[in-house]
Design a protein around this motif. Structure first.
Motif, PDB file in Angstrom:
ATOM      1  N   LYS A 150     -34.783 -32.082 -12.914  1.00 46.67           N
ATOM      2  CA  LYS A 150     -33.708 -32.714 -12.135  1.00 46.67           C
ATOM      3  C   LYS A 150     -33.820 -32.380 -10.645  1.00 46.67           C
ATOM      4  O   LYS A 150     -33.244 -33.060  -9.810  1.00 46.67           O
ATOM      5  CB  LYS A 150     -32.343 -32.252 -12.679  1.00 46.67           C
ATOM      6  N   LEU A 151     -34.585 -31.344 -10.322  1.00 49.98           N
ATOM      7  CA  LEU A 151     -34.665 -30.866  -8.940  1.00 49.98           C
ATOM      8  C   LEU A 151     -35.918 -31.329  -8.207  1.00 49.98           C
ATOM      9  O   LEU A 151     -36.212 -30.859  -7.116  1.00 49.98           O
ATOM     10  CB  LEU A 151     -34.607 -29.334  -8.931  1.00 49.98           C
ATOM     11  N   SER A 152     -36.663 -32.269  -8.806  1.00 47.04           N
ATOM     12  CA  SER A 152     -37.894 -32.740  -8.179  1.00 47.04           C
ATOM     13  C   SER A 152     -38.085 -34.233  -8.441  1.00 47.04           C
ATOM     14  O   SER A 152     -37.523 -34.779  -9.387  1.00 47.04           O
ATOM     15  CB  SER A 152     -39.093 -31.960  -8.721  1.00 47.04           C
ATOM     16  N   ILE A 153     -38.913 -34.864  -7.597  1.00 49.21           N
ATOM     17  CA  ILE A 153     -39.237 -36.271  -7.837  1.00 49.21           C
ATOM     18  C   ILE A 153     -40.198 -36.328  -9.031  1.00 49.21           C
ATOM     19  O   ILE A 153     -40.871 -35.341  -9.337  1.00 49.21           O
ATOM     20  CB  ILE A 153     -39.828 -36.956  -6.584  1.00 49.21           C
ATOM     21  N   PRO A 154     -40.289 -37.477  -9.711  1.00 53.21           N
ATOM     22  CA  PRO A 154     -41.152 -37.564 -10.904  1.00 53.21           C
ATOM     23  C   PRO A 154     -42.611 -37.149 -10.665  1.00 53.21           C
ATOM     24  O   PRO A 154     -43.199 -36.468 -11.506  1.00 53.21           O
ATOM     25  CB  PRO A 154     -41.059 -39.045 -11.299  1.00 53.21           C
ATOM     26  N   GLU A 155     -43.185 -37.531  -9.527  1.00 50.94           N
ATOM     27  CA  GLU A 155     -44.572 -37.159  -9.248  1.00 50.94           C
ATOM     28  C   GLU A 155     -44.716 -35.642  -9.129  1.00 50.94           C
ATOM     29  O   GLU A 155     -45.699 -35.071  -9.573  1.00 50.94           O
ATOM     30  CB  GLU A 155     -45.080 -37.834  -7.965  1.00 50.94           C
ATOM     31  N   SER A 156     -43.751 -34.999  -8.520  1.00 51.75           N
ATOM     32  CA  SER A 156     -43.782 -33.542  -8.390  1.00 51.75           C
ATOM     33  C   SER A 156     -43.530 -32.870  -9.730  1.00 51.75           C
ATOM     34  O   SER A 156     -44.083 -31.802  -9.997  1.00 51.75           O
ATOM     35  CB  SER A 156     -42.752 -33.058  -7.369  1.00 51.75           C
ATOM     36  N   TRP A 157     -42.705 -33.488 -10.563  1.00 52.38           N
ATOM     37  CA  TRP A 157     -42.420 -32.887 -11.853  1.00 52.38           C
ATOM     38  C   TRP A 157     -43.706 -32.725 -12.654  1.00 52.38           C
ATOM     39  O   TRP A 157     -43.907 -31.736 -13.345  1.00 52.38           O
ATOM     40  CB  TRP A 157     -41.382 -33.690 -12.635  1.00 52.38           C
ATOM     41  N   LYS A 158     -44.624 -33.686 -12.539  1.00 55.50           N
ATOM     42  CA  LYS A 158     -45.900 -33.596 -13.256  1.00 55.50           C
ATOM     43  C   LYS A 158     -46.669 -32.350 -12.818  1.00 55.50           C
ATOM     44  O   LYS A 158     -47.240 -31.634 -13.643  1.00 55.50           O
ATOM     45  CB  LYS A 158     -46.728 -34.854 -13.016  1.00 55.50           C
ATOM     46  N   VAL A 159     -46.673 -32.063 -11.511  1.00 54.96           N
ATOM     47  CA  VAL A 159     -47.349 -30.878 -10.981  1.00 54.96           C
ATOM     48  C   VAL A 159     -46.669 -29.609 -11.490  1.00 54.96           C
ATOM     49  O   VAL A 159     -47.327 -28.683 -11.965  1.00 54.96           O
ATOM     50  CB  VAL A 159     -47.348 -30.891  -9.424  1.00 54.96           C
TER      51      VAL A 159
END
Length: 159
Positions: free
Chosen positions: A77-86
């Protein structure tokens, strides 16, 4: 044999007072640590596989929340989807210290660039991680401005 039972019994009669005193000392120590953490400018979060266990005020402010609102919140919930993958990939590779950057999402939906150092921490039988977070958005903007200035200067010299 009777003496041993008597000794155990007399030990038990003072034990609750001792336990109370020890518990109080631990509570005071915990409160002192929490107070010290609140003085740090860097954001510090403790999480269990991405679920927030504890945060200090700078992390909460960075994301636009109160610390109590973040407890139990998932990093997704605290990151954009692309960052969540990282972030998810870093969680999957448990172990040593991890350093990476991600795009964070504030409570109001705005985004910022965050640098994180995430370290393993074993506490009370749980494998937790302690993350140190820093908003580097302004630093990135400044670096980009400097790069643009240098490119313009180099182009001016070579024309």
């Amino acid at each position: 044999m009777k003496e041993q039972k008597h000794k155990k019994h007399s030990h038990r009669s003072t034990s609750p007072a001792r336990r109370h005193k020890k518990a109080e000392a631990k509570l005071n120590e915990s409160e002192e640590r929490l107070h010290l953490l609140s003085k740090v400018d860097e954001g510090i979060a403790i999480h269990d596989k991405g679920v927030v266990v504890s945060v200090n005020q700078p992390v909460a402010a960075m994301f636009g929340y109160e610390p109590s609102e973040m407890i139990g919140m998932h990093a997704r919930k605290l990151s954009i989807p692309e960052s969540w993958k990282v972030i998810r990939d870093h969680f999957a590779n448990e172990g040593n210290e991890k350093r990476y950057k991600f795009v964070g999402v504030k409570k109001d939906g705005s985004t910022f660039i965050c640098s994180i150092v995430d370290k393993p921490h074993h506490h009370n039988g749980r494998n937790l991680r302690i993350a140190t977070l820093r908003d580097i958005t302004e630093r990135r903007k400044t670096e980009e401005q400097h790069r643009n200035i240098l490119e313009n200067i180099q182009e001016g010299y070579f024309e």
